[in-house]
Design a protein around this motif. Structure first.
Motif, PDB file in Angstrom:
ATOM      1  N   VAL A  34     -44.298  14.980 -21.146  1.00  0.00           N
ATOM      2  CA  VAL A  34     -42.919  15.490 -21.213  1.00  0.00           C
ATOM      3  C   VAL A  34     -42.249  15.064 -22.515  1.00  0.00           C
ATOM      4  CG1 VAL A  34     -42.723  15.496 -18.706  1.00  0.00           C
ATOM      5  CG2 VAL A  34     -41.912  13.490 -19.988  1.00  0.00           C
ATOM      6  N   ALA A  35     -43.066  14.727 -23.507  1.00  0.00           N
ATOM      7  CA  ALA A  35     -42.544  14.159 -24.755  1.00  0.00           C
ATOM      8  C   ALA A  35     -41.556  15.078 -25.464  1.00  0.00           C
ATOM      9  CB  ALA A  35     -43.702  13.815 -25.697  1.00  0.00           C
ATOM     10  N   GLY A  36     -41.654  16.379 -25.229  1.00  0.00           N
ATOM     11  CA  GLY A  36     -40.770  17.318 -25.909  1.00  0.00           C
ATOM     12  C   GLY A  36     -39.360  17.369 -25.364  1.00  0.00           C
ATOM     13  N   ASP A  37     -39.075  16.688 -24.256  1.00  0.00           N
ATOM     14  CA  ASP A  37     -37.725  16.706 -23.686  1.00  0.00           C
ATOM     15  C   ASP A  37     -36.748  16.105 -24.696  1.00  0.00           C
ATOM     16  OD1 ASP A  37     -35.326  15.882 -22.121  1.00  0.00           O
ATOM     17  OD2 ASP A  37     -36.499  16.629 -20.434  1.00  0.00           O
ATOM     18  N   ALA A  38     -35.755  16.898 -25.080  1.00  0.00           N
ATOM     19  CA  ALA A  38     -34.844  16.497 -26.153  1.00  0.00           C
ATOM     20  C   ALA A  38     -33.988  15.291 -25.808  1.00  0.00           C
ATOM     21  CB  ALA A  38     -33.946  17.683 -26.515  1.00  0.00           C
ATOM     22  N   ARG A  39     -33.900  14.941 -24.536  1.00  0.00           N
ATOM     23  CA  ARG A  39     -33.046  13.821 -24.135  1.00  0.00           C
ATOM     24  C   ARG A  39     -33.668  12.462 -24.425  1.00  0.00           C
ATOM     25  NH1 ARG A  39     -32.064  16.256 -18.165  1.00  0.00           N
ATOM     26  NH2 ARG A  39     -34.315  16.498 -18.431  1.00  0.00           N
ATOM     27  N   ILE A  40     -34.970  12.429 -24.665  1.00  0.00           N
ATOM     28  CA  ILE A  40     -35.661  11.167 -24.895  1.00  0.00           C
ATOM     29  C   ILE A  40     -35.416  10.696 -26.321  1.00  0.00           C
ATOM     30  CG2 ILE A  40     -37.894   9.994 -24.922  1.00  0.00           C
ATOM     31  CD1 ILE A  40     -38.892  12.141 -22.949  1.00  0.00           C
ATOM     32  N   LYS A  41     -34.943   9.456 -26.449  1.00  0.00           N
ATOM     33  CA  LYS A  41     -34.697   8.891 -27.772  1.00  0.00           C
ATOM     34  C   LYS A  41     -35.843   7.996 -28.235  1.00  0.00           C
ATOM     35  CE  LYS A  41     -31.375   6.399 -30.619  1.00  0.00           C
ATOM     36  NZ  LYS A  41     -30.028   5.801 -30.711  1.00  0.00           N
ATOM     37  N   THR A  42     -36.489   7.314 -27.301  1.00  0.00           N
ATOM     38  CA  THR A  42     -37.598   6.439 -27.669  1.00  0.00           C
ATOM     39  C   THR A  42     -38.628   6.436 -26.547  1.00  0.00           C
ATOM     40  OG1 THR A  42     -38.170   4.233 -28.520  1.00  0.00           O
ATOM     41  CG2 THR A  42     -36.557   4.319 -26.732  1.00  0.00           C
TER      42      THR A  42
END
Length: 289
Positions: free
Chosen positions: A162-170
Motif C-alpha cells: 500500500v506504499a502508494g497511499d498518499a497519506r503515508i509520510k514515512t
C-alpha cells in the motif's frame, strides 16, 4: 447545590460518551516508559484492530499538540499484534496513536489467521473518520499529515503493498525487505511507489530478512532511506523485551524526528551516534540535512 449537581452529571455523561466506543482495554508493561500512560483498546467501530494510545488523550494533546499516527501490520501477516504489543504500547506512551491489524487479545493463544494489506488502508480511513467525529474520543486530536506505516516481517510486505497511499509520510520496515521476492501483494516494483522516508530495522545475519532489506536499501534512490542493523537481534528483534527494548527506542528516535520534527533525534541516523545502541550499525543515504 442543584446547579453543581447538574454540572457534575453533565461532565459525567460527557466522559461516558467519550469512552462509549471502547469495548475492552489492556495494560501492557504498566503503561510504558513514556510520559503518557498507554493502554491498548478495542474500539466498537474498529473490531478487527487494536488501538494503542495514551490513556489520557487530553493530557497528551495539551502537551504534544495533535498526535501523529502509526498504522501497523504484523509478522506472518497475522490478525494479531500481541507479539508486537510491547513495542507498540511503548510508542503510544510517548504521544502517538498506533492502529494495529488484529483484534485485541488478552493472552497469546497462538491461533491466528492471515490478513490483507488493504487493512492498513482501512486503518487510515478510520483515523480520518475519527478525527472528524465530534462525539468521539479522537475528535481533532490527530495529525493526519503525520502518518507512518510500519510492519514486521510479512507485515512489512503489506506496508509495501500500500506504499502508494498518499497519506503515508514515512515507512518502517521491521525485520522485513522485499529483495527479489513477491509477498502479500508487494514486490521489488513496490519500492518505486514509496514517496516518503524509509527505515529498515533488522536483526543482523541471523535475521532472514536482513539480506532482502539490504537489497531494498541499495535500490531505493529517490527518497531518504536508513538501514539500522541490530547485529545480534535475530528475526524477532526486541519485540518481547520490556518496553519493547532497543527496537522500540530506535523506532521512537525515528518517529520523533520524522513526525514530530525533533531534530536532536537525527544524530542517531545522520551521524551514526549509536552510544545508546550497543552492537548496532547504521547506514543512511539521500538525506539533504
Amino acid at each position: 447545590m442543584i446547579r453543581r449537581l447538574i454540572v457534575s452529571c453533565f461532565l459525567c455523561l460527557c466522559s461516558l460518551a467519550t469512552y462509549s466506543q471502547i469495548v475492552k482495554t489492556k495494560l501492557i508493561d504498566n503503561g510504558g516508559n513514556g510520559p503518557y500512560k498507554a493502554i491498548a483498546v478495542s474500539e466498537k467501530t474498529l473490531p478487527d484492530f487494536v488501538v494503542y494510545r495514551p490513556e489520557n488523550l487530553k493530557k497528551a494533546v495539551k502537551k504534544e499538540g495533535t498526535l501523529p499516527i502509526l498504522v501497523f501490520a504484523n509478522g506472518a501477516c497475522a490478525n494479531t499484534s500481541i507479539t508486537h504489543e510491547k513495542v507498540l504500547s511503548e510508542i503510544a506512551s510517548h504521544g502517538y496513536i498506533v492502529v494495529a491489524i488484529g483484534a485485541l487479545k488478552m493472552s497469546n493463544d497462538e491461533n491466528w489467521a492471515s490478513t490483507e494489506a488493504q487493512m492498513l488502508v482501512d486503518a487510515m480511513d478510520w483515523v480520518v473518520n475519527q478525527n472528524e467525529n465530534e462525539s468521539g474520543d479522537y475528535y481533532q486530536r490527530l495529525d493526519l499529515s503525520k502518518i507512518a506505516a510500519g510492519g514486521q516481517s510479512c507485515g512489512g510486505a503489506q506496508v509495501m503493498a500500500v506504499a502508494g497511499d498518499a497519506r503515508i509520510k514515512t515507512y518502517m520496515m521491521f525485520n522485513s525487505g522485499m529483495g527479489d521476492m513477491t509477498m502479500a501483494g508487494a514486490s521489488t516494483e513496490s519500492l518505486a511507489l514509496v514517496h516518503g522516508s524509509v527505515i529498515y530495522i533488522v536483526g543482523g545475519e541471523e535475521d532472514i530478512a536482513t539480506n532482502n532489506a539490504r537489497l531494498d536499501y541499495e535500490r531505493i534512490n529517490h527518497v531518504p532511506v536508513t538501514f539500522a542493523n541490530m547485529l545480534d537481534g535475530n528475526h524477532g528483534g526486541t519485540f518481547n523485551e520490556q518496553y519493547g527494548g532497543a527496537f522500540a527506542r530506535m523506532a521512537l528516535h525515528w518517529l520523533d524526528w520524522q513526525l514530530k520534527g525533533a531534530a536532536d533525534q537525527s544524530a542517531v541516523f545522520l551521524e551514526s551516534d549509536l552510544s545508546d545502541f550497543k552492537n548496532w550499525s547504521m547506514d543512511t543515504k539521500n538525506f539533504t540535512n
